[in-house]
Enzyme design. Structure first.
Site, mmCIF file in Angstrom:
data_model
loop_
_atom_site.group_PDB
_atom_site.id
_atom_site.type_symbol
_atom_site.label_atom_id
_atom_site.label_comp_id
_atom_site.label_asym_id
_atom_site.label_seq_id
_atom_site.Cartn_x
_atom_site.Cartn_y
_atom_site.Cartn_z
ATOM 1 N N GLY A 153 19.754 -39.450 -59.039
ATOM 2 C CA GLY A 153 19.337 -40.216 -57.869
ATOM 3 C C GLY A 153 19.493 -39.455 -56.562
ATOM 4 C CD GLU A 164 17.509 -39.198 -63.893
ATOM 5 O OE1 GLU A 164 17.258 -37.984 -64.014
ATOM 6 O OE2 GLU A 164 17.553 -39.774 -62.791
#
Ligand code: CO8
Length: 260
Positions: A111, A136
Site C-alpha cells: 500500500g 502482495e
C-alpha cells in the site's frame, strides 16, 4: 490520539508538504486513512494549493502499506469499512488536480508503493536498504485490479506482470531502472529536490496540466469508481477466508520473528 498526518502549507508557493507520522511504520489503518483523506480533501478544496509533496517523518519507512491488523480477525463489516477507506485514499490521490510528488524517504511496500504510484513524480532516497514494490503475493494475497492498473500505467504490462506475480520488492537503483521511481537522491536532499521539481511542474499552466492528468487517468479511475461496492464485497469475501487469514497470521509471525 495525536495526529497521524502533519500538513504544512506554504501560501507563498502554493505547495503543501504532508508528513506521515504514525509510528512505528506509517501503516495504513482505518484511522490513518480517514485522517489522510480529510487532509487531502482540505487541500484539494483550497484553490491556492497547487502542489502536494508526500513524505514520512518516520525513520527508514515511507509507509509499510495497509495495516495488516485491520485485515486479520476482524468482522466482515469492519473489513468492508476499512476497504472503503483504502479505495477513498486511492480515488482522492490518483484523481487529485494538484501536482503530487512522493518524496520516498524509506521503504515503501504494498500500500505504501500504491500511494507513491498515485503521485505525478517519485523521488526516492538512494539508500540500498530501502525497498519498494507491490509484494502482495508474498503475503498470499492478491493485489486488486486497481493496484495492478496503477502500476501498469507506470511501468507497462510486462514489467508489472513479473513484479506482481513474484511480489517483487526493488531496491532504489532497481526501482529507478524499471521506472518505478523517477529519481534517486541522497536522503538529506529529498525534500529540497522535491521542491525544485515542484517548481518546474508549477511553471506549466495549471488548467492544461490538470485536464491532461485527468484525461490520462480517467478510464482507470472510472473502473473502480463505478464498481466500489462490488470491489468491497470481493475484498471482504477474500480476506475473511480461513486460508487467507492463515496466510496473514503466518506473515505477521514472520515479521515479528525476523525482528528478534
Ligand atoms: N501492518 C501492521 N503492522 C506492521 C506492518 C503492517 N503493514 N508492517 C510492520 N508492522 C509492525 C511490525 O510487526 C512491528 O511490530 P512489533 O513492534 O509489534 O514487532 C513494527 O511494525 C515494526 O516493524 P519492523 O520491526 O519490521 O520495522 P523495520 O523498520 O525493520 O521494517 C518494514 C519496516 C520494511 C516496513 C517492515 O516492517 C515490513 O516489511 N513490513 C511489512 C510490509 C508489508 O508487507 N505490507 C503489506 C501490507 S498489505 C497491503 O498493503 C496491500 C494489501 C492489498 C489487499 C488485497 C486483498 C484482496
Amino acid at each position: 490520539t495525536s495526529p497521524k498526518i502533519d500538513v504544512e502549507f506554504d501560501q507563498s508557493t502554493g505547495v503543501a508538504v504532508m508528513r506521515l507520522q504514525s509510528p512505528p511504520v506509517n501503516s495504513l489503518s482505518l484511522e490513518f486513512l480517514t485522517e489522510l483523506c480529510i487532509g487531502v480533501e482540505k487541500l484539494e478544496m483550497d484553490k491556492s494549493c497547487r502542489g502536494l509533496i508526500i513524505t514520512s517523518s518516520q525513520p527508514k519507512v515511507f509507509s509499510a502499506g495497509l495495516d495488516i491488523t485491520e485485515m486479520y480477525g476482524k468482522s466482515p463489516e469492519r473489513c468492508g469499512e476499512f476497504w472503503r477507506a483504502v479505495q477513498e485514499m486511492w480515488l482522492k490521490l490518483y484523481g487529485s488536480n494538484m501536482i503530487t510528488i512522493a518524496a520516498i524517504n524509506g521503504s515503501s511496500p504494498a500500500g505504501g508503493c500504491l500511494m507513491s504510484l498515485t503521485c505525478d513524480y517519485r523521488i526516492m532516497a538512494d539508500n540500498p536498504r530501502y525497498s519498494i514494490g507491490l509484494n502482495e503475493t508474498q503475503l498470499g494475497i492478491v493485489a486488486p485490479f486497481w493496484f495492478m492498473d496503477t502500476m501498469k500505467n507506470t511501468l507497462g504490462h510486462r514489467t508489472t506482470e513479473v513484479a506482481l506475480q513474484l511480489g517483487l520488492l526493488y531496491n532504489p537503483s532497481e526501482a529507478l531502472k524499471i521506472g518505478l521511481v523517477d529519481q534517486l537522491v541522497p536522503e538529506d536532499q529529498i525534500l529540497t529536490t522535491a521542491k525544485q521539481t515542484m517548481t518546474k511542474w508549477l511553471a506549466i499552466p495549471d488548467h492544461a496540466r490538470a485536464i491532461t492528468k485527468s484525461m490520462m487517468r480517467k478510464p482507470t479511475i472510472d473502473k473502480l469508481a463505478s464498481n466500489r461496492d462490488a470491489d468491497i464485497k470481493h475484498f471482504v469475501n477474500f480476506i475473511t477466508k480461513d486460508s487467507i487469514q492463515k496466510s496473514l497470521g503466518m506473515y505477521m509471525e514472520m515479521l515479528k520473528k525476523r525482528r528478534g
